[in-house]
Design an enzyme around this catalytic site. Structure first.
Site, short mmCIF file in Angstrom:
data_model
loop_
_atom_site.label_atom_id
_atom_site.label_comp_id
_atom_site.label_asym_id
_atom_site.label_seq_id
_atom_site.Cartn_x
_atom_site.Cartn_y
_atom_site.Cartn_z
N ASP A 187 0.79 -1.22 0.00
CA ASP A 187 0.00 0.00 0.00
C ASP A 187 0.83 1.28 0.00
O ASP A 187 1.43 1.63 1.02
CB ASP A 187 -0.89 -0.04 1.25
CG ASP A 187 -1.88 1.10 1.31
OD1 ASP A 187 -1.92 1.90 0.36
OD2 ASP A 187 -2.61 1.19 2.29
N ASP A 192 -1.59 6.38 -6.51
CA ASP A 192 -2.00 5.48 -5.44
C ASP A 192 -2.18 4.06 -5.96
O ASP A 192 -3.12 3.77 -6.69
CB ASP A 192 -3.31 5.96 -4.82
CG ASP A 192 -3.80 4.98 -3.76
OD1 ASP A 192 -2.96 4.38 -3.08
OD2 ASP A 192 -5.03 4.81 -3.64
#
Ligand SMILES: *[C@@H]1O[C@H](CO)[C@@H](O)[C@H](O)[C@H]1NC(C)=O
Length: 519
Positions: free
Chosen positions: A201, A396
Site C-alpha cells: 500500500d 496510489d
C-alpha cells in the site's frame, strides 16, 4: 514473553485484570480512531503505455478474460525465491494480484469479489482518500464533502482523553475498501522468519500484521498468526521512545506504545507498536523494523496477514530503511491477474524512462505529482492546467480506477467516445462508477484509442493496452477512468493505469518515474 502472552490470551475473552484494561484501551483507541475518521489505504500498481505517436491500440477480447476463459486459470510464472545478484544493491519481491492464481491467498474458499463489489469498494477508498486529504491539507477544507461525513469531530480530542473513555463506539459495519482490487507481496517476519502475505500500500505508512494472542479480535487470515512469543528478536516499542510519537495515532498501555490505523470504510488495526526483523528477500533483512502487532483488527483484508505501508510518512518501510535503500523503491503490477510483477527496494533498477517531480507540500503520506494534461488518440485534450492544479493528483497503487477532476474526465470521455463511435462500436450500460462502456460481443480484436497522462517535467504515462479499459464481460467493457464529484477533490492515478509500468519512487531526490513494459 510466552507467559505474558498466555496471560493476555487468557484474559482477552472474559475480561478482568490486566487483560481487561488492555482490552478497554484497545477499544478506546478504536473509538478514538473512529472519532477522527482517519482514513488511508492504498497499494501500488503500474501501467504500461503505448507510443504517443499511435492513435489506437489493438486489444484481444479473449485476452481480457484471463480468469474466465478456463475454469481454473494457472499462474504464468509462479513466484520464486527472491533473487538478488551480488553486484546490485536492489532487493526484489514478487507482487501478485490478490485474487489471481499466483496469490498464496487465492482459491481457498469463496468466490473472488464481483466487479460491482470491487468498484463500490474502490469508490469508498477514493472518497476516504479525498476526505483525508481535504482535512490534512492546511488551509483547505472542502465544506461540501464535510457535510456528508458523519464521523467528523468538530475538534480533535486529546489521545489521552480518548484512551480512557469507554463511551465511543466503533464503526458499525466494517466495509470492504481494502478487501478488493489490491496486490500482495510475501515478506518474512521474526526470528526464525515466518512468511506473511500482506497488502502492499503506497497510500499509508504503518506496516502491521495480526498478532497472537489477538486480545480483542482478528479477522480470518490464510497464514498462521504472527506470534511475538516465538520470535527471539521481537521487542515492544516503549511509550517514551521517539518512534512512538512518529505514529499518527498512538496510545500507551503499561509503558508499551499502542498504534491505531483506520482505512476508508472503517477497516482498522489496533495493537502494540513493535520491532522485529523484516525479511524482504532471502538475501536481505531489515533489523529492528517497526510495525504494528495487531490485537484488534477488522475489515475484509481478503485473508491477508496485514499490510505493508509504503507511503512517505515517518513509519513507512521506505522511510525506516532510508539508510539502507536511500528511500528508493519501485513496483510493477502485472497486466493480468495470472502474471507476476515486482517490488524493488534500492537503486539497482534501470533508470526510469520518464520522471516527474514528487510534490511534497501536501502532508506526509501521499505521493503527489503534477498532472498537466491528457492525450487521447495522440491528441492533446483542451483542458486548462488550472483544472488539474486545483486539488492536485496523487499516485496510489491501491485505488483501482483513475479519478480525474470533473472537467478533465468529461473531456476525456467525449474524445474517447467520439473515437469509439467513429469505429462503430456499440455502447453498453454503465457499471457502477464507469459510465463509458462498450459491447464487444462476438469480436476477437478491437481497436481502442490510446490514452496518455501527462505530468510536470514532460513525463508521459502512455497507458498500456491493459490499462485503458475495465472488463466486466465481453458485452460490457468500460473506459477505466472516472470523474470526481467535485473539482476540489484530489485526482488519483490508480493501479489499472499503472499496470506493466515500472513506477519508481525516490523520496530523497523527490521524483516519481515511469518505465513502460517493465513486467
Ligand atoms: C509486549 O507487550 C505485551 C503487552 O504488554 C506483553 O504481553 C509482551 O510480553 C511484551 N513483549 C515483550 C517482548 O516485552
Amino acid at each position: 514473553m510466552a507467559a505474558a502472552a498466555a496471560r493476555c490470551a487468557g484474559h482477552g475473552g472474559g475480561g478482568g485484570g490486566g487483560g481487561f484494561l488492555l482490552r478497554r484501551r484497545l477499544l478506546a483507541t478504536a473509538a478514538f480512531l473512529a472519532a477522527f475518521g482517519l482514513c488511508t489505504a492504498a497499494a501500488d500498481d503500474a501501467a504500461t503505455g503505448r507510443g504517443q505517436g499511435h492513435d489506437h491500440v489493438m486489444l484481444s477480447v479473449e485476452d481480457m478474460f484471463p480468469d474466465s476463459s478456463s475454469s481454473s486459470p494457472s499462474c504464468d510464472a509462479p513466484p520464486r525465491d527472491h533473487r538478488h545478484d551480488a553486484t546490485s544493491s536492489t532487493t526484489r519481491m514478487t507482487i501478485v494480484h490478490r485474487h489471481g492464481p499466483c496469490s498464496p491467498l487465492a482459491a481457498a474458499h469463496g468466490e473472488p469479489p464481483s466487479h460491482g463489489e470491487i468498484l463500490a469498494a474502490d469508490q469508498s477508498r477514493a472518497e476516504s482518500i479525498q476526505h483525508r486529504v481535504s482535512t490534512t491539507t492546511t488551509g483547505r477544507v472542502n465544506p461540501k464533502r464535510s457535510r456528508h461525513r458523519q464521523q467528523q469531530p468538530p475538534s480533535a480530542p486529546a489521545p489521552a482523553a480518548s484512551l480512557s473513555s469507554s463511551t465511543a463506539s466503533l464503526p458499525a459495519s466494517p466495509g470492504r475498501a481494502l478487501g478488493t482490487g489490491n496486490y500482495v507481496v510475501t515478506v518474512g517476519l521474526g526470528t526464525p522468519a515466518s512468511r506473511y502475505t500482506v497488502v502492499f500500500d503506497t497510500g499509508s505508512d504503518t506496516t502491521w500484521v495480526q498478532c497472537q494472542p489477538c486480545v480483542v479480535a482478528c479477522y480470518e487470515q490464510r497464514e498462521k498468526l504472527f506470534d511475538p512469543a516465538s520470535s527471539s528478536t521481537y521487542a515492544n516499542v516503549s511509550c517514551a521512545a521517539p518512534a512512538c510519537s512518529d505514529l499518527d495515532v498512538s496510545g500507551c498501555s503499561g509503558g508499551h506504545c499502542l498504534y491505531g490505523v483506520q482505512y476508508g470504510d472503517g477497516s482498522y488495526s489496533i495493537g502494540f507498536f513493535a520491532m522485529d526483523t523484516l525479511t524482504l528477500s532471502s538475501y536481505d533483512a531489515v533489523k529492528g523494523f517497526r510495525f504494528g502487532c495487531g490485537e484488534r483488527n477488522d475489515g475484509l483484508f481478503g485473508e491477508a496477514a496485514g499490510l505493508l505501508g509504503l507511503g512517505r510518512g515517518k513509519t513507512s518501510l521506505p522511510v525506516q530503511t532510508y539508510g539502507k535503500y536511500g528511500g528508493v523503491f519501485a513496483h510493477c503490477l502485472p497486466a493480468r491477474s495470472t502474471g507476476t510483477g515486482y517490488l524493488d527496494f534500492g537503486a539497482g533498477s534501470p533508470p526510469a524512462t520518464t520522471t516527474t517531480p514528487m510534490l511534497t507540500g501536501n502532508g506526509p503520506t501521499f505521493y503527489y505529482v503534477g498532472m498537466t494534461g491528457i492525450r487521447v488518440g495522440g491528441r492533446l485534450l483542451p483542458i486548462a492546467p488550472s483544472v488539474f492544479a486545483a486539488a492536485g493528483t496523487i499516485v496510489d497503487s491501491g485505488t483501482v480506477i483513475t479519478r480525474l477532476p470533473p472537467a478533465a474526465y468529461s473531456s476525456l470521455r467525449s474524445a474517447f467516445a467520439a473515437a469509439m463511435a467513429a469505429r462503430g462500436y456499440r455502447k453498453a450500460a454503465a457499471v457502477s462508477l464507469l459510465d463509458t462502456c462498450y459491447d464487444f460481443t462476438g469480436m476477437s480484436q478491437v481497436a481502442i484509442p490510446t490514452v496518455s497522462l501527462l505530468f510536470q517535467g514532460g513525463a508521459a504515462l502512455d497507458v498500456d493496452a491493459s490499462g485503458i479499459m475495465y472488463t466486466v464481460s465481453a458485452s460490457q467493457v468500460c473506459l477505466a477512468f472516472a470523474g470526481n464529484e467535485d473539482g476540489g477533490d484530489v485526482g488519483i492515478v490508480g493501479n489499472t493505469q499503472l499496470k506493466t509500468f515500472g513506477v519508481a519512487y525516490d523520496i530523497g531526490k523527490k521524483v516519481v518515474g515511469f518505465s513502460p513494459g517493465a513486467c
